[in-house]
Scaffold this motif. Structure first.
Motif: not given
Length: 203
Positions: A14-29
């Motif tokens: 699956g994708p490897i995601l790199i984020f800035s300090k302020m970004s977040q992963v938003v999970n939607v089920l």
């Protein structure tokens, strides 16, 4: 959300995601009422659609009969656990959509296969530049026997997810997501469907 299989070594994909300090992963089920959809297919109320032209499940009160979307409090801005969920995200956030069924994919499975983020006239397409689809393999720790307080074993679980990074600001997006419904016993494709939730990007 998938079904745990026999124990085997993990091979994460699956994708490897790199984020800035302020970004977040938003999970939607996303939970599909597959039994309801199948019954409507059988009585002819809903057509099965095609991959290129999925059946539109309508909006609000209509699509709410089939689709339930959930996100964390603070992310869900409106219509929590309904088909027209509005999520509040920031530029740089990554949204991950994960689909399952109320039967936990045991008899009927559902997975996302397409999306459209340009439903509104004049909406900048760069807001959601593209969606990645991935069959991810994850490890699940579960009791190895029927005793829920017994020893835990690690099992392999599959989940099929869609993800995308938000690149624009100060807009509300109505987007479309399409999914495929499959009979687990026969492997037959039961139908193709779509619906239209929302994303708000304040900054």
């Amino acid at each position: 959300m998938g079904r745990a299989n026999a124990e085997k070594p993990l091979n994460r994909v699956g994708p490897i995601l790199i984020f800035s300090k302020m970004s977040q992963v938003v999970n939607v089920l996303i939970v599909v009422d597959a039994d309801n959809l199948v019954s409507k297919l059988e009585d002819g109320t809903i057509k099965k659609g095609t991959q290129s032209s999925p059946t539109n499940l309508g909006s609000y009160g209509t699509s709410d009969n089939f689709i339930y979307m959930v996100a964390k409090n603070g992310v869900a801005a409106n219509n929590q656990a309904k088909s027209e969920l509005t999520i509040d995200v920031r530029s740089g956030d990554t949204i991950v959509w994960n689909m399952t069924t109320f039967g936990n994919m045991s008899t009927t499975s559902a997975f996302l296969y397409n999306s459209d983020f340009n439903l509104t006239s004049g909406q900048p397409p760069i807001a959601i530049p593209g969606v990645t689809y991935a069959n991810q393999v994850i490890g699940v720790r579960l009791p190895s026997t029927n005793n829920p307080t017994g020893q835990l074993g690690q099992y392999v679980n599959h989940q099929y997810v869609a993800s995308s990074q938000v690149n624009n600001i100060a807009q509300t997006i109505q987007y479309s997501m399409s999914f495929e419904l499959v009979d687990e016993a026969s492997g037959d494709i039961l139908g193709y469907f779509r619906w239209d939730p929302f994303i708000v990007i304040p900054f």
